[in-house]
Scaffold this motif. Structure first.
Motif, short mmCIF file in Angstrom:
data_model
loop_
_atom_site.label_atom_id
_atom_site.label_comp_id
_atom_site.label_asym_id
_atom_site.label_seq_id
_atom_site.Cartn_x
_atom_site.Cartn_y
_atom_site.Cartn_z
N SER A 115 -4.51 0.35 6.90
CA SER A 115 -3.59 -0.92 6.67
C SER A 115 -2.57 -1.02 5.70
O SER A 115 -1.76 0.86 5.87
N GLY A 166 -1.15 -0.88 3.11
CA GLY A 166 -0.82 -0.39 1.55
C GLY A 166 -1.67 1.00 2.21
O GLY A 166 -0.79 2.13 1.29
N LEU A 174 4.08 -5.32 1.21
CA LEU A 174 2.76 -5.10 1.55
C LEU A 174 2.24 -6.29 0.47
O LEU A 174 2.92 -7.12 0.07
N ASP A 175 1.16 -6.29 0.61
CA ASP A 175 0.53 -7.57 -0.20
C ASP A 175 0.67 -7.72 -1.76
O ASP A 175 0.32 -6.47 -2.15
N VAL A 176 0.45 -8.68 -2.10
CA VAL A 176 0.97 -8.52 -3.53
C VAL A 176 -0.23 -7.70 -4.04
O VAL A 176 0.38 -7.29 -5.12
N SER A 177 -1.13 -7.79 -4.42
CA SER A 177 -1.90 -7.24 -4.48
C SER A 177 -2.00 -5.71 -4.57
O SER A 177 -2.18 -4.88 -5.82
N VAL A 178 -2.00 -5.14 -3.68
CA VAL A 178 -0.81 -3.67 -3.36
C VAL A 178 -0.42 -3.09 -4.13
O VAL A 178 0.25 -1.49 -4.73
N GLN A 179 0.89 -3.85 -4.38
CA GLN A 179 2.05 -3.72 -4.33
C GLN A 179 1.96 -2.79 -5.71
O GLN A 179 2.96 -1.97 -6.24
#
Length: 325
Positions: A160, A162, A189-194
């Motif tokens: 992925s 991230g 990156l996705d917000v959840s991964v940032q």
């Protein structure tokens, strides 16, 4: 006051210009002033944030500092040595000490190499230990960045976004650097991964004593990770201050506009448009007199349009270039 021994990186009057076209037919050859005479320093173990709109020159600044771009003019003092004009042979020892993490981990990783080869490559170039030492180091770094040993033989397309960025971070750490350019490392990156990646960078900084130049668009995330923040506009630094000071007492109208545009979890506040930043970013090819922000500033006067403001300290450690001060 910062002691000289505490400063790892000292950028003085840095310029990076790109020639645009050949001119021709008697026309003057245009020059894009991507970075136009900026100065700042970064202390050992510090995270220095650099923010601004797309096209302001922040990534060019970072890439010039680690010498991925040739420098037009100025000095880049890294641990007491000016790397700005060094030839590639002279630079090699500094390449090991100055690493980079880029915005798009997919394009910065070789798709034909597996994880072991990707992380191994910098160590092989710089003669790091034996083959077994390098393999042990790869496994250690995978664990540090939250990946597993079974990932070692996989290729970038199998991960992925991230996870690919974690591989990039492990590669940067492989040669034990002191300074890392983080060039918008979370924006793709996705917000959840940032938040996971930023927290990991902070943990690694504490463990290895790293110094970061952290370039980003997300001002709230920059505040979270940075000790001091510089704000750029059209190749110029317009403000520099400790992180909390910049957010609580922004001086330059451009900084105020950027902060007013940060989304807040309040439907009424979110519905209120920012009145501080209007119009589009002017072309960096235009040879503008005076303050470069004058065409978009609600407080601009004839003085602003005619004369470039001086860089001055308005409170301890807080600098700006604005005629309002």
């Amino acid at each position: 006051m910062t002691k000289k021994d505490d400063v790892l990186l000292d950028v003085r009057n840095l310029k990076k210009y790109f020639p645009m076209g050949s001119g021709g037919f008697g026309r003057e050859k245009k020059v894009l002033k991507a970075v136009d005479n900026i100065s700042f320093h970064i202390n050992r173990g510090e995270t220095f944030g650099l923010v601004g709109e797309s096209g302001c020159g922040k990534s060019t600044t970072g890439r010039s500092i680690v010498r991925l771009h040739e420098v037009t003019d100025g000095e880049i003092w890294f641990d007491g040595k000016d790397v700005a004009k060094m030839k590639e042979k002279e630079l090699k020892p500094f390449r090991k000490r100055m690493q980079a993490i880029f915005q798009d981990p997919y394009s910065s990783l070789n798709p034909s190499m597996n994880v072991s080869q990707i992380i191994n490559e910098p160590m092989e170039i710089h003669g790091f230990g034996s083959r077994q030492d390098r393999q042990d180091r790869v496994l250690e770094l995978l664990n540090k960045v939250g990946l597993k040993s079974e990932h070692i033989d996989r290729y970038p397309h199998e991960f992925s976004g991230g996870q690919r960025q974690r591989i990039s971070i492990a590669r940067a750490l492989s040669v034990n650097p002191e300074f890392i350019l983080c060039d918008e490392p979370i924006s793709a990156l996705d917000v959840s991964v940032q938040a996971q990646v930023v927290n990991m960078l902070e943990d690694l900084q504490g463990e290895f004593g790293l110094t970061y130049l952290f370039i980003a668009h997300d001002l709230s995330m920059v505040r979270h990770i940075s000790n001091r923040i510089g704000v750029m506009y059209l190749g110029k630094l317009v403000e520099l201050a400790p992180s909390d000071e910049l957010y609580t007492h922004p001086a330059h109208p451009y900084t105020q506009a950027l902060l007013s545009a940060i989304p807040v979890p309040d439907p009424k506040a979110a519905a209120m448009p920012s009145e501080l930043l209007k119009g589009d970013l002017p072309s960096p090819l235009n040879d503008m007199q005076g303050c470069k922000f004058a065409s978009r500033c609600p407080f601009a006067t004839d003085h602003c349009r005619a004369e470039e403001p001086e860089w001055k300290e308005i409170s301890p450690g807080h600098y700006t270039a604005c005629h309002l001060y």
